[in-house]
Design a protein around this motif. Structure first.
Motif, short mmCIF file in Angstrom:
data_model
loop_
_atom_site.label_atom_id
_atom_site.label_comp_id
_atom_site.label_asym_id
_atom_site.label_seq_id
_atom_site.Cartn_x
_atom_site.Cartn_y
_atom_site.Cartn_z
N ASP A 192 65.93 69.15 149.49
CA ASP A 192 65.53 67.76 149.74
C ASP A 192 64.27 67.36 148.97
O ASP A 192 63.74 66.27 149.13
N ARG A 193 63.81 68.26 148.07
CA ARG A 193 62.63 67.96 147.26
C ARG A 193 63.03 67.86 145.78
O ARG A 193 64.02 68.47 145.35
N PRO A 194 62.22 67.15 144.97
CA PRO A 194 62.55 67.05 143.54
C PRO A 194 62.38 68.39 142.82
O PRO A 194 61.57 69.23 143.21
N PHE A 195 63.16 68.55 141.76
CA PHE A 195 63.16 69.77 140.96
C PHE A 195 63.21 69.37 139.50
O PHE A 195 63.96 68.45 139.13
N ALA A 196 62.44 70.05 138.65
CA ALA A 196 62.42 69.69 137.23
C ALA A 196 62.27 70.91 136.34
O ALA A 196 61.63 71.90 136.71
N ASP A 197 62.90 70.84 135.16
CA ASP A 197 62.73 71.84 134.11
C ASP A 197 62.52 71.10 132.79
O ASP A 197 63.48 70.57 132.21
N ASP A 295 57.28 61.16 139.78
CA ASP A 295 57.19 59.93 140.57
C ASP A 295 57.34 60.19 142.06
O ASP A 295 57.25 59.27 142.87
N LYS A 296 57.59 61.46 142.42
CA LYS A 296 57.66 61.84 143.83
C LYS A 296 56.78 63.07 144.05
O LYS A 296 56.64 63.90 143.15
N PRO A 297 56.21 63.22 145.25
CA PRO A 297 55.36 64.39 145.51
C PRO A 297 56.17 65.60 145.97
O PRO A 297 57.37 65.50 146.21
N TYR A 298 55.50 66.73 146.07
CA TYR A 298 56.03 67.97 146.65
C TYR A 298 57.28 68.48 145.94
O TYR A 298 58.25 68.89 146.56
N GLY A 299 57.23 68.41 144.62
CA GLY A 299 58.35 68.89 143.83
C GLY A 299 58.14 70.32 143.35
O GLY A 299 57.13 70.97 143.63
N CYS A 300 59.13 70.78 142.60
CA CYS A 300 59.12 72.16 142.08
C CYS A 300 59.51 72.11 140.60
O CYS A 300 60.55 71.56 140.24
N ASP A 332 49.04 68.12 141.83
CA ASP A 332 48.57 69.04 142.85
C ASP A 332 49.53 69.27 144.01
O ASP A 332 49.42 70.25 144.73
N THR A 333 50.51 68.36 144.21
CA THR A 333 51.50 68.61 145.27
C THR A 333 52.73 69.34 144.75
O THR A 333 53.60 69.71 145.53
N TRP A 334 52.80 69.53 143.44
CA TRP A 334 53.95 70.23 142.85
C TRP A 334 53.63 71.71 142.68
O TRP A 334 52.50 72.08 142.37
N SER A 335 54.64 72.54 142.86
CA SER A 335 54.53 73.96 142.54
C SER A 335 55.15 74.17 141.16
O SER A 335 56.24 73.66 140.89
N VAL A 336 54.42 74.90 140.31
CA VAL A 336 54.86 75.12 138.92
C VAL A 336 55.13 76.60 138.70
O VAL A 336 54.30 77.45 139.05
N TYR A 337 56.29 76.90 138.14
CA TYR A 337 56.70 78.29 137.90
C TYR A 337 57.09 78.42 136.42
O TYR A 337 58.01 77.72 135.96
#
Length: 379
Positions: A192-197, A295-300, A332-337
């Motif tokens: 239910d959270r955004p995801f990006a690569d 554009d959305k918080p708490y993403g990955c 700051d609300t996104w986790s980056v891997y």
């Protein structure tokens, strides 16, 4: 044939715990974790279910026997004593491959030859035949010797489990689907959270994320060697596919973005997503990683950028790491891997990782740098 079997799920170094977690999630709790392999006891149905569902394992092997052998005579006799007729029909195609580590019997070709001869002798006695056509189902056998312990297995998977069936054409440096799935499963992402690569290449990481997000079995669109094994029966595979269909949640909305600087690769990613049955589920676009915005918080954000070893110049890549650091750090609300072989990545990125994990991308030793973002407030 016993109703229970011993199976071995092979794993890339560093991913054993993840594969074991997947095996246990399928309900098989009698699990032993060793380097590069997870051994477990399970009912016959597990052959189909593990091949269908394991996202991070390389392949699933059926363990036929294990014993100690320090001479070729001992290897022959103990192999011949195995009831091969319970696994191999008279027309079975059974090539033998081998490997030997720290063992008295170190000649792999000799070990392969002796195991093959011993199996043939056993089948001659059982089937009362002198010659076997080997024109039936494939039962690829392996004789693995480690410190004089011989493990005889039959491969149930056929092509490696990373071959999901959706990637027909590859870009120059493809990331294996099994590793891509592992990268996603090692994050804190929820569907239910955004995801990006932002370095998506042919789309493997976003596609694997979508399969996970919608609970789609990774083996749903392919075939396996053991499907031709008559003693397993067709019903087992039919049931495994029906279970996969029942568990899939195609209605789960996902916000998954993949982008890359190369428009041709982006088009390839779209084609791969379509082959995976994910048309419209994953969004791909041409974009430089430094233009990424959230554009959305708490993403990955999960990515496998160039390493500078071969894909482009080292200095160019180090500058790229500095640039993406400036772009990603403020999220700051996104986790980056980030997966890279560059041991100085943190200094270029401009921040110390919350956690690092050693992984292998093929034969390249890499680190999986994890920068954890703020957690969403509890509802």
């Amino acid at each position: 044939m016993s109703e229970h079997v011993t199976l071995i799920a092979t794993a890339t170094m560093g991913l054993e715990a993840l594969v074991a977690r997947e095996v246990k999630a399928l309900g098989y709790t009698d699990v032993q974790v060793e380097n590069g392999r997870i051994e477990f006891q399970a009912p016959l149905q597990a052959i189909a279910r593990t091949n269908m569902w394991l996202r991070t394992a390389d392949r699933v092997k059926l363990k036929a026997a294990e014993f100690t052998a320090v001479s070729f005579d001992e290897l022959f006799e103990k192999t011949k004593a195995v009831p091969w007729e319970t696994f191999l029909p008279a027309n079975a195609e059974f090539p033998v491959v081998g490997r030997s580590v720290k063992s008295t019997l170190y000649s792999v070709p000799d070990c392969q030859s002796i195991v093959k001869k011993a199996v043939v002798e056993r089948l001659k006695q059982t089937y009362q035949k002198e010659w076997f056509p080997e024109n039936g189902g494939l039962y690829k056998m392996e004789a693995a010797l480690h410190k004089d312990t011989v493990t005889l297995t039959i491969d149930t998977s056929g092509a490696g489990l990373h071959k999901r069936g959706y990637r027909s054409v590859q870009n120059t440096a493809p990331l294996k689907e099994t590793l891509a799935a592992s990268l996603v499963m090692l994050t804190n992402w929820h569907p239910d959270r955004p995801f990006a690569d932002p370095f998506c290449g042919s789309g493997t990481i976003p596609i694997e994320a979508a399969l996970i997000g919608q609970q789609i079995a990774p083996g749903f669109n392919r075939e396996f060697a053991a499907e031709s094994w008559q003693w397993l029966g067709a019903d087992m595979w039919k049931e495994a596919r029906e279970e996969a269909e029942d568990k899939a949640d195609y209605d789960q909305p996902l916000d998954i973005q993949g982008s890359d600087i190369d428009h041709r690769i982006v088009e390839l990613a779209r084609e791969n997503a379509m082959e995976a049955g994910l048309y419209g589920v994953v969004n791909f676009k041409q974009m430089q990683a430094v233009d990424f915005t959230a554009d959305k918080p708490y993403g990955c954000l999960v990515s496998n950028p160039p390493y500078g070893e071969r894909l482009s110049g080292k200095e160019e890549v180090e500058t790229l790491y500095e640039d993406i650091g400036r772009v990603f750090r403020p999220l700051d609300t996104w986790s980056v891997y980030i997966l890279t072989s560059n041991e100085a990545f943190e200094s270029f990125y401009g921040s110390s990782a919350t956690k690092k994990r050693k992984l292998y991308n093929g034969k390249i030793k890499t680190d999986y740098y994890q920068f954890w973002g703020q957690r969403p407030p509890k509802e």
